[in-house]
Design a protein around this motif. Structure first.
Motif, PDB file in Angstrom:
ATOM      1  N   GLU A  61     -33.503  39.143   8.699  1.00  0.00           N
ATOM      2  CA  GLU A  61     -34.750  38.917   9.444  1.00  0.00           C
ATOM      3  C   GLU A  61     -35.944  39.482   8.696  1.00  0.00           C
ATOM      4  N   GLN A  62     -37.032  38.708   8.657  1.00  0.00           N
ATOM      5  CA  GLN A  62     -38.276  39.152   8.037  1.00  0.00           C
ATOM      6  C   GLN A  62     -39.432  38.493   8.794  1.00  0.00           C
ATOM      7  N   ASN A  63     -40.211  39.289   9.500  1.00  0.00           N
ATOM      8  CA  ASN A  63     -41.341  38.755  10.275  1.00  0.00           C
ATOM      9  C   ASN A  63     -40.908  37.644  11.230  1.00  0.00           C
ATOM     10  N   ASP A  64     -39.798  37.889  11.910  1.00  0.00           N
ATOM     11  CA  ASP A  64     -39.235  36.962  12.882  1.00  0.00           C
ATOM     12  C   ASP A  64     -38.863  35.617  12.267  1.00  0.00           C
ATOM     13  N   THR A  65     -38.486  35.629  11.001  1.00  0.00           N
ATOM     14  CA  THR A  65     -37.933  34.443  10.365  1.00  0.00           C
ATOM     15  C   THR A  65     -36.583  34.784   9.758  1.00  0.00           C
ATOM     16  N   PHE A  66     -35.795  33.745   9.541  1.00  0.00           N
ATOM     17  CA  PHE A  66     -34.532  33.879   8.824  1.00  0.00           C
ATOM     18  C   PHE A  66     -34.881  33.689   7.347  1.00  0.00           C
ATOM     19  N   ASN A  67     -34.736  34.751   6.554  1.00  0.00           N
ATOM     20  CA  ASN A  67     -35.157  34.758   5.170  1.00  0.00           C
ATOM     21  C   ASN A  67     -33.933  34.624   4.262  1.00  0.00           C
ATOM     22  N   PHE A  68     -33.771  33.437   3.653  1.00  0.00           N
ATOM     23  CA  PHE A  68     -32.614  33.179   2.798  1.00  0.00           C
ATOM     24  C   PHE A  68     -32.531  34.177   1.652  1.00  0.00           C
ATOM     25  N   LEU A  69     -33.649  34.389   0.956  1.00  0.00           N
ATOM     26  CA  LEU A  69     -33.605  35.270  -0.210  1.00  0.00           C
ATOM     27  C   LEU A  69     -33.273  36.693   0.190  1.00  0.00           C
ATOM     28  N   LYS A  70     -33.858  37.168   1.285  1.00  0.00           N
ATOM     29  CA  LYS A  70     -33.567  38.529   1.730  1.00  0.00           C
ATOM     30  C   LYS A  70     -32.082  38.692   2.031  1.00  0.00           C
ATOM     31  N   GLY A  71     -31.488  37.726   2.707  1.00  0.00           N
ATOM     32  CA  GLY A  71     -30.059  37.809   2.985  1.00  0.00           C
ATOM     33  C   GLY A  71     -29.235  37.896   1.725  1.00  0.00           C
ATOM     34  N   GLY A  72     -29.623  37.112   0.705  1.00  0.00           N
ATOM     35  CA  GLY A  72     -28.905  37.173  -0.559  1.00  0.00           C
ATOM     36  C   GLY A  72     -29.056  38.500  -1.251  1.00  0.00           C
ATOM     37  N   VAL A  73     -30.269  39.069  -1.206  1.00  0.00           N
ATOM     38  CA  VAL A  73     -30.511  40.365  -1.834  1.00  0.00           C
ATOM     39  C   VAL A  73     -29.679  41.450  -1.159  1.00  0.00           C
ATOM     40  N   VAL A  74     -29.572  41.386   0.155  1.00  0.00           N
ATOM     41  CA  VAL A  74     -28.808  42.393   0.895  1.00  0.00           C
ATOM     42  C   VAL A  74     -27.320  42.275   0.607  1.00  0.00           C
ATOM     43  N   MET A  75     -26.796  41.055   0.489  1.00  0.00           N
ATOM     44  CA  MET A  75     -25.346  40.865   0.488  1.00  0.00           C
ATOM     45  C   MET A  75     -24.737  40.529  -0.866  1.00  0.00           C
ATOM     46  N   CYS A  76     -25.548  40.314  -1.895  1.00  0.00           N
ATOM     47  CA  CYS A  76     -24.963  40.073  -3.217  1.00  0.00           C
ATOM     48  C   CYS A  76     -24.480  41.397  -3.814  1.00  0.00           C
ATOM     49  N   ASP A  77     -23.705  41.293  -4.877  1.00  0.00           N
ATOM     50  CA  ASP A  77     -23.228  42.496  -5.562  1.00  0.00           C
ATOM     51  C   ASP A  77     -24.245  43.024  -6.564  1.00  0.00           C
ATOM     52  N   TYR A  78     -24.989  42.120  -7.166  1.00  0.00           N
ATOM     53  CA  TYR A  78     -25.900  42.519  -8.231  1.00  0.00           C
ATOM     54  C   TYR A  78     -27.010  41.489  -8.314  1.00  0.00           C
ATOM     55  N   MET A  79     -28.209  41.946  -8.736  1.00  0.00           N
ATOM     56  CA  MET A  79     -29.349  41.049  -8.897  1.00  0.00           C
ATOM     57  C   MET A  79     -29.855  41.111 -10.329  1.00  0.00           C
ATOM     58  N   THR A  80     -30.339  39.979 -10.785  1.00  0.00           N
ATOM     59  CA  THR A  80     -31.072  39.955 -12.046  1.00  0.00           C
ATOM     60  C   THR A  80     -32.389  39.221 -11.814  1.00  0.00           C
ATOM     61  N   THR A  81     -33.377  39.573 -12.623  1.00  0.00           N
ATOM     62  CA  THR A  81     -34.598  38.780 -12.703  1.00  0.00           C
ATOM     63  C   THR A  81     -34.715  38.280 -14.139  1.00  0.00           C
ATOM     64  N   VAL A  82     -35.732  37.480 -14.385  1.00  0.00           N
ATOM     65  CA  VAL A  82     -35.794  36.764 -15.654  1.00  0.00           C
ATOM     66  C   VAL A  82     -36.638  37.474 -16.706  1.00  0.00           C
ATOM     67  N   SER A  83     -36.980  38.733 -16.471  1.00  0.00           N
ATOM     68  CA  SER A  83     -37.569  39.577 -17.500  1.00  0.00           C
ATOM     69  C   SER A  83     -37.522  41.027 -17.020  1.00  0.00           C
ATOM     70  N   PRO A  84     -37.451  41.993 -17.933  1.00  0.00           N
ATOM     71  CA  PRO A  84     -37.424  43.405 -17.524  1.00  0.00           C
ATOM     72  C   PRO A  84     -38.679  43.841 -16.773  1.00  0.00           C
ATOM     73  N   THR A  85     -39.853  43.407 -17.237  1.00  0.00           N
ATOM     74  CA  THR A  85     -41.077  43.815 -16.560  1.00  0.00           C
ATOM     75  C   THR A  85     -41.129  43.275 -15.142  1.00  0.00           C
ATOM     76  N   TYR A  86     -40.693  42.038 -14.946  1.00  0.00           N
ATOM     77  CA  TYR A  86     -40.710  41.468 -13.594  1.00  0.00           C
ATOM     78  C   TYR A  86     -39.756  42.219 -12.671  1.00  0.00           C
ATOM     79  N   ALA A  87     -38.644  42.714 -13.207  1.00  0.00           N
ATOM     80  CA  ALA A  87     -37.726  43.506 -12.390  1.00  0.00           C
ATOM     81  C   ALA A  87     -38.418  44.760 -11.871  1.00  0.00           C
ATOM     82  N   ARG A  88     -39.303  45.341 -12.671  1.00  0.00           N
ATOM     83  CA  ARG A  88     -40.066  46.508 -12.207  1.00  0.00           C
ATOM     84  C   ARG A  88     -41.183  46.078 -11.255  1.00  0.00           C
TER      85      ARG A  88
END
Length: 597
Positions: free
Chosen positions: A309-336
């Motif tokens: 839940e995010q602002n009374d919406t079902f947030n697909f990305l948030k659910g994935g971030v919570v329940m995945c094992d590991y995350m990557t982004t497409v550059s080190p600076t963007y990860a920060r």
């Protein structure tokens, strides 16, 4: 026959795993057995035993033995030693297929990775996600791993496939609250060692656009569309090969780990499979009404702030971030950057809390298609050792934009982009009249937000002798700009990775960029004293800062020709191919498997 195959298989499993595997496969997985004991690593065994997917064992064995180049017709009558010989041959071919390249990362075991994504070149593309999903899997195969890619069968994809494309699975049942949908999985075949499958549900994917009508906006049922796609992938892998882990991308498939850790948490085949989520752009999250929870048959107890839940919406990305094992982004600076409020798009506290499970891996580029020494779109070829062809490419791009009168001493600025606020074109609009007073010409290619399309047309109309724009996307023209321009502009407000600055450096075109995301990671500021650097950067988000960076580039172009040649060659010498990023992803995959036992 099947008993004999199973008996022979049992001994081979000991050889592969280095230990005795006891009990049924589902029990092994449930007890935390190694990732090697799954459908794919026990392919021959599964063919013999029929596994626990409800299929006829003979049909599975036929598929497996055929895959290893063994005829099935002569096998059913075999028993005892003869059947054991078949297993010996199948396992030998299995070992050869999995590790025969000899290029496995040091210390790594061959893995099976399933990519689930909404885009992939050459089939469907709206952005950089498609480039990553198209380029990373073949590189992983070259490193000795097995990769399968699942994609939706969009209307645009259907036209690229053969008319009689084989169906791998006919009629998977995907349940919804008051009805079922029935999908086929189409076998897209092998390309560069990667197996492709397409989830075919015409009522959801046979449409004009990928995410919405071409006129703009999103389809109202996108939650159902990509919820179905992710669930179809989970069901399909149980029949076509369970991976060691899933690699999912952006909000469209971020729902897969949510499904996996809720509806499939007790599935003996899938419950120990890891998930890596790559975030290509945290600004797009997939926000849907609360009733999406019920639509996807998920338990209501996940609709809480600490889960989806995010602002009374079902947030697909948030659910994935919570329940995945590991995350990557497409550059080190963007990860920060996404761990702060400016770029976290409301999820910054969650990214910060899981920073130990977050890694930035810079995207690679496909130099097979972006190399001035062999680019089929160019008027002439050139390289760092012989730059003479670049002058002809410059004349060619000026001709394409109707600016043939521009003198050789006048620098040509290039833009290839989506015309959007994210790309920093509000700053370009603010300095447009000042820039036009400089000794320069500007060529731009792209489409996007109506406001910026109108701006570029107006800019070209006000200064027709200096500025030209083509409001469209044309791949050949994009290549011509990269090769023919002297300076490339990327003043992005944020840029998770960016590819055009990398293309520009390869083509000896000097990038002027804002120091954000992948732009910060790839472009090095020019140092005249040490003759190092590949471009010009500015940090603040202010039109004056942007103009000052352009002016620095214009000064070097006009007054330090030797320095400019050094800048060009510095950039052309950089290597941003896919092999190094692929090895970094392998490290992430291994960490996930280690954590999951």
């Amino acid at each position: 026959m099947l008993e004999a195959l199973a008996q022979g298989c049992s001994q081979r499993r000991i050889e592969l795993d280095g230990k005795q595997a006891t009990g049924p496969r589902s029990q092994q997985i449930g007890d935390g057995a190694t990732a090697r004991t799954n459908l794919d690593d026990e392919a021959v065994c599964d063919g013999a035993q029929g596994i626990d997917n409800g299929c006829d064992g003979g049909l599975v064995a036929e598929k497996v033995l055929t895959e290893f180049g063994l005829g099935w017709q002569s096998v059913p009558s075999l028993s005892g030693p003869a059947a054991s010989n078949v297993v010996d041959l199948a396992f030998e071919r299995y070992r050869t297929r999995r590790v025969g390249s000899g290029r496995l990362v040091s210390g790594a075991c061959p893995m099976h990775i399933v990519f689930a994504a909404s885009e992939c070149v050459p089939f469907a593309k709206t952005g950089g996600l498609a480039d990553v999903v198209g380029a990373l899997p073949p590189e992983l195969v070259r490193l000795g791993h097995r990769v399968t890619v699942y994609l939706p069968l969009y209307r645009s994809v259907r036209g690229q496939l053969a008319e009689a494309q084989p169906v791998a699975i006919r009629s998977l049942t995907i349940p919804f609250p008051y009805y079922n949908r029935f999908v086929n999985v189409v076998d897209g075949g092998l390309s560069e060692g990667v197996q492709y499958y397409f989830v075919d549900c015409p009522e959801l994917f046979d449409r004009e656009g990928l995410y919405g009508p071409r006129g703009g906006g999103d389809y109202a049922d996108n939650a159902e569309r990509f919820g179905l796609f992710s669930r179809a992938v989970l069901e399909a892998v149980k029949l076509l090969g369970v991976p060691d882990l899933f690699h999912v991308h952006d909000w469209q498939t971020a729902i897969l780990p949510v499904l996996l850790r809720t509806l499939y948490v007790y599935d003996p085949v899938l419950r120990n499979v890891g998930v890596v989520l790559t975030i290509h752009n945290a600004g797009y999250q997939g926000w849907f009404p609360p009733r999406t929870t019920e639509t996807l048959l998920l338990p209501w107890d996940i609709f809480t702030f600490d889960r989806v839940e995010q602002n009374d919406t079902f947030n697909f990305l948030k659910g994935g971030v919570v329940m995945c094992d590991y995350m990557t982004t497409v550059s080190p600076t963007y990860a920060r950057e996404i761990q702060g409020p400016e770029f976290g798009s409301g999820l910054e506290s969650l990214f910060s809390r899981r920073h130990w499970d977050l890694r930035g891996i810079l995207n690679g580029v496909d130099y097979a298609h972006w190399d001035p020494s062999r680019d089929v779109h160019l008027a002439a070829h050139y390289s760092a050792g012989n730059l003479t062809g670049k002058a002809e490419c410059r004349r060619d791009v000026l001709h394409a934009f109707g600016l043939e009168h521009i003198a050789d001493s006048t620098p040509v600025l290039g833009i290839v982009s989506r015309f959007a606020t994210q790309k920093g074109f509000d700053m370009l609009a603010a300095i447009s009249d000042q820039l036009a007073q400089r000794e320069m010409a500007l060529v731009a290619l792209g489409t996007g937000e109506p406001f910026y399309e109108s701006f570029f047309r107006s800019f070209a109309a006000r200064y027709p002798d200096k500025v030209a724009v083509q409001v469209k996307y044309d791949d050949a023209i994009a290549h011509k700009i990269e090769a023919g321009a002297d300076i490339f502009l990327m003043p992005s407000r944020y840029e998770p990775c960016g590819l055009n600055q990398i293309y520009s450096m390869k083509y000896g075109t000097i990038p002027v960029v804002r120091a954000t995301g992948g732009l910060e990671d790839t472009v090095e500021e020019w140092n005249a004293d040490h003759r190092t650097g590949t471009g010009f950067k500015f940090s603040g988000y202010h039109p004056g800062d942007f103009l000052w960076a352009i002016d620095r580039a214009l000064w070097v172009f006009a007054n330090d020709r030797d320095g400019w040649q050094t800048l060009m060659r510095n950039g052309m010498a950089r290597d941003y191919g896919w092999e190094h990023p692929a090895r970094e992803y392998v490290e992430v995959y291994e960490e996930v498997l280690r954590r999951r036992g």
